[in-house]
Enzyme design. Structure first.
Site, PDB file in Angstrom:
ATOM      1  N   HIS A   1      11.404 -11.686  -4.518  1.00  0.00           N
ATOM      2  CA  HIS A   1      10.495 -10.680  -5.087  1.00  0.00           C
ATOM      3  C   HIS A   1      10.178 -11.020  -6.547  1.00  0.00           C
ATOM      4  CE1 HIS A   1      12.671  -8.096  -1.989  1.00  0.00           C
ATOM      5  NE2 HIS A   1      11.409  -7.961  -1.645  1.00  0.00           N
TER       6      HIS A   1
ATOM      7  N   GLN B   1       2.455 -11.786   8.057  1.00  0.00           N
ATOM      8  CA  GLN B   1       1.987 -10.643   7.264  1.00  0.00           C
ATOM      9  C   GLN B   1       0.862 -11.067   6.308  1.00  0.00           C
ATOM     10  OE1 GLN B   1       4.572  -7.405   5.527  1.00  0.00           O
ATOM     11  NE2 GLN B   1       4.533  -8.728   3.745  1.00  0.00           N
TER      12      GLN B   1
ATOM     13  N   VAL C   1      11.552 -18.413  -1.480  1.00  0.00           N
ATOM     14  CA  VAL C   1      12.706 -18.795  -2.312  1.00  0.00           C
ATOM     15  C   VAL C   1      13.921 -18.870  -1.384  1.00  0.00           C
ATOM     16  CG1 VAL C   1      14.171 -18.156  -4.275  1.00  0.00           C
ATOM     17  CG2 VAL C   1      11.707 -17.666  -4.329  1.00  0.00           C
TER      18      VAL C   1
HETATM   19  O1  PAF Z   1       6.845  -7.323   2.859  1.00  0.00           O
HETATM   20  C1  PAF Z   1       7.224  -6.137   2.646  1.00  0.00           C
HETATM   21  O2  PAF Z   1       8.201  -5.884   1.948  1.00  0.00           O
HETATM   22  C2  PAF Z   1       6.447  -4.991   3.275  1.00  0.00           C
HETATM   23  O3  PAF Z   1       5.995  -5.321   4.545  1.00  0.00           O
HETATM   24  C3  PAF Z   1       5.296  -4.479   2.385  1.00  0.00           C
HETATM   25  C4  PAF Z   1       4.233  -5.539   2.194  1.00  0.00           C
HETATM   26  C5  PAF Z   1       5.840  -4.044   1.039  1.00  0.00           C
HETATM   27  C6  PAF Z   1       4.634  -3.269   3.046  1.00  0.00           C
HETATM   28  O4  PAF Z   1       5.524  -2.222   3.226  1.00  0.00           O
END
Ligand code: PAF
Length: 277
Positions: free
Chosen positions: A32, A148, A171
């Site tokens: 993240h 996604q 990562v």
């Molecule tokens: O990848 C994630 O953590 C989730 O799917 C997201 C994009 C925050 C949507 O809830």
């Protein structure tokens, strides 16, 4: 809170500032933070959302036990120099009257979608809402969730959202395991065994590069390699795919997607590699 975020975003836009957005479900890790770092380097204002989105969890999935660490997340975001943390609550996001869903057909049914019905509709619905609230010029997602990213890009294009979707490399731990908030569920033995996912992808990527075997044979070897690990209880999918359509590849294009999803005990792990010829 939604209204405050919306007004803040509008104010920045009127001032000509670019907003970079990192949507997350919290339990933040270096993956993240690499998204935040990239947003920080490209945009004036960096907004990070933390929202464990009930809509994208199916029945019997891990919504209740999904790791939550709001204090730790806050500290990490301060250190990463994010400007705004947006953490709406579920009642505000989904009031009782809520009845609109965004679904990207076909792409959402393949790969993970076949095993998690409704999951991607939950993702696109919440991401669409978040984009409207935060009004980003760019939004940052990890390649770890490759499917996604393909689905969100399709939504953005189909609905003319005008958001640049930036995909940031996965990562990994030193032993190759892709960082994921769900790695916290693994027992010590499972954690030790989990790098088999990356090793399987790497071995397959050598074969794709050398075109050593047709996709169907590479797929069979990936399944065999994964199933040799006794702690893997199920291989949901593993193989060679078209990176644009997510369909199984029958021949090699310029770029190939290798992707897999397995269960280790009750933990579902996914990973992927893009291989260029
Ligand atoms: O990848 C994630 O953590 C989730 O799917 C997201 C994009 C925050 C949507 O809830």
């Amino acid at each position: 809170m939604l209204r405050v975020m919306q007004d803040t975003a509008k104010r920045h836009l009127y001032q000509g500032k670019s907003i970079g957005f990192v949507p997350t479900m919290g339990a933040l890790h270096e993956g993240h933070l690499s998204l935040v770092k990239r947003a920080r380097s490209e945009c004036d204002i960096v907004v990070v959302s933390i929202f464990v989105n009930p809509l994208q969890f199916g029945q019997g999935e891990d919504f209740e036990r999904y790791p939550r660490d709001s204090e730790g997340d806050r500290e990490k975001l301060l250190r990463a120099r994010a400007d705004i943390l947006f953490a709406p609550d579920a009642a505000a996001q989904y009031p009782e009257s809520f009845s609109t869903h965004v679904t990207v057909s076909a792409l959402s049914e393949r790969l993970c979608g076949a095993f998690r019905p409704g999951h991607f509709s939950g993702v696109t619905t919440v991401v669409c809402k978040l984009f409207h609230i935060v009004r980003p010029v760019s939004a940052y997602f990890g390649q770890k969730d490759y499917q996604q990213t393909v689905i969100i890009k399709r939504m953005v294009e189909d609905l003319n959202m005008g958001v640049e979707v930036v995909v940031v490399p996965t990562v990994r731990e030193p032993d190759g395991l892709a960082l994921s908030s769900r790695n916290a569920y693994l027992s010590p033995a499972e954690r030790k065994a989990a790098p088999v996912l990356y090793r399987t992808l790497l071995a397959a990527s050598q074969e794709v590069k050398a075109q050593a075997a047709p996709p169907v044979e590479i797929k069979a070897r990936m399944h065999a390699a994964l199933l040799q690990e006794s702690l893997i209880s199920e291989v949901q999918y593993a193989g060679v795919y078209d990176p644009a359509t997510l369909e199984e590849a029958t021949e090699f294009g310029k770029r190939t997607l290798l992707a897999l999803a397995v269960k280790m005990g009750s933990t579902r792990l996914i990973d992927n590699l893009l291989v260029d010829r």
